[in-house]
Design a protein around this motif. Sequence first.
Motif, short mmCIF file in Angstrom:
data_model
loop_
_atom_site.label_atom_id
_atom_site.label_comp_id
_atom_site.label_asym_id
_atom_site.label_seq_id
_atom_site.Cartn_x
_atom_site.Cartn_y
_atom_site.Cartn_z
N THR A 121 0.86 -1.17 0.00
CA THR A 121 0.00 0.00 0.00
C THR A 121 0.90 1.23 0.00
O THR A 121 2.12 1.13 0.14
CB THR A 121 -1.00 0.03 1.18
OG1 THR A 121 -2.00 1.01 0.92
CG2 THR A 121 -0.33 0.29 2.52
N HIS A 138 -3.24 -2.64 -2.11
CA HIS A 138 -4.34 -2.83 -1.16
C HIS A 138 -4.58 -1.49 -0.46
O HIS A 138 -3.65 -0.91 0.09
CB HIS A 138 -3.99 -3.89 -0.11
CG HIS A 138 -3.65 -5.22 -0.71
ND1 HIS A 138 -4.59 -6.17 -1.01
CD2 HIS A 138 -2.45 -5.74 -1.09
CE1 HIS A 138 -4.00 -7.23 -1.53
NE2 HIS A 138 -2.70 -6.99 -1.59
N ASP A 139 -5.81 -1.02 -0.47
CA ASP A 139 -6.16 0.24 0.20
C ASP A 139 -6.47 -0.07 1.66
O ASP A 139 -7.62 -0.09 2.07
CB ASP A 139 -7.34 0.91 -0.50
CG ASP A 139 -7.63 2.30 0.04
OD1 ASP A 139 -6.79 2.84 0.78
OD2 ASP A 139 -8.71 2.82 -0.27
N GLU A 140 -5.43 -0.33 2.44
CA GLU A 140 -5.55 -0.70 3.85
C GLU A 140 -4.54 0.11 4.65
O GLU A 140 -3.52 0.53 4.11
CB GLU A 140 -5.29 -2.20 4.03
CG GLU A 140 -6.28 -3.07 3.29
CD GLU A 140 -5.90 -4.54 3.29
OE1 GLU A 140 -5.01 -4.94 4.07
OE2 GLU A 140 -6.48 -5.28 2.48
N GLU A 141 -4.81 0.25 5.96
CA GLU A 141 -3.93 1.08 6.78
C GLU A 141 -2.51 0.52 6.89
O GLU A 141 -1.56 1.28 7.03
CB GLU A 141 -4.52 1.30 8.18
CG GLU A 141 -4.61 0.06 9.03
CD GLU A 141 -5.19 0.33 10.41
OE1 GLU A 141 -5.50 1.49 10.74
OE2 GLU A 141 -5.32 -0.63 11.17
N SER A 152 2.39 1.49 4.65
CA SER A 152 1.17 2.19 5.07
C SER A 152 0.96 3.38 4.15
O SER A 152 1.84 3.76 3.38
CB SER A 152 1.26 2.64 6.53
OG SER A 152 1.02 1.57 7.41
N ASP A 157 -2.34 6.36 9.45
CA ASP A 157 -2.06 4.92 9.59
C ASP A 157 -0.88 4.63 10.51
O ASP A 157 -0.53 3.47 10.72
CB ASP A 157 -1.77 4.31 8.21
CG ASP A 157 -2.94 4.43 7.25
OD1 ASP A 157 -4.09 4.51 7.71
OD2 ASP A 157 -2.68 4.43 6.03
#
Length: 174
Positions: A121, A138-141, A152, A157
Amino acid sequence: MAKIATLITDLFEDIEFTSPKEALEEAGHTVVTIDKEGNKAVRGKQGEVRVEIDFGVSDVKPEDFDALFIPGGFSPDLLRDDDRVVAFTKSFMSEMKPVFAICHGPQLLITARSIDGRDITGYKSIRVDLENAGAKFHDEEVVVCQKQLVTSRTPQDLPAFNREIVNLLKEKDL
């Protein structure tokens, strides 16, 4: 405890350096700052943080370090035009040593051509660049890939990023 190489130059995102540095030092690790040239100080883009550079990239070797940390801001883009910095970065990825990159930090990994097939990310503006480099975005923290690469997206995040970088070093017994 781990000795962590930190690639940083002017216009880094202040909190994306200071917060992980504090978390790493609280866990007993040593954070070493590296720029294109040593013996100087750099400033964050918010103008709040001034960092003394410990070494120029020509003065150190990747094998002297256990992990690599790349804070975000404009710093990674300014660093990636230097072949020495890119080679230094690539070495950590090739050797599967822990690498921590937040926000625009993965730009150095793109230039090092070391993220093809990797889960990652980063800041939304570099998503297409990451995907074009072969990474699975991946659009995740926080994303931890192969128990080696921790990434991150933004300063929001940082709690998850800091937790995972410290956990990874603990897991690897560094």
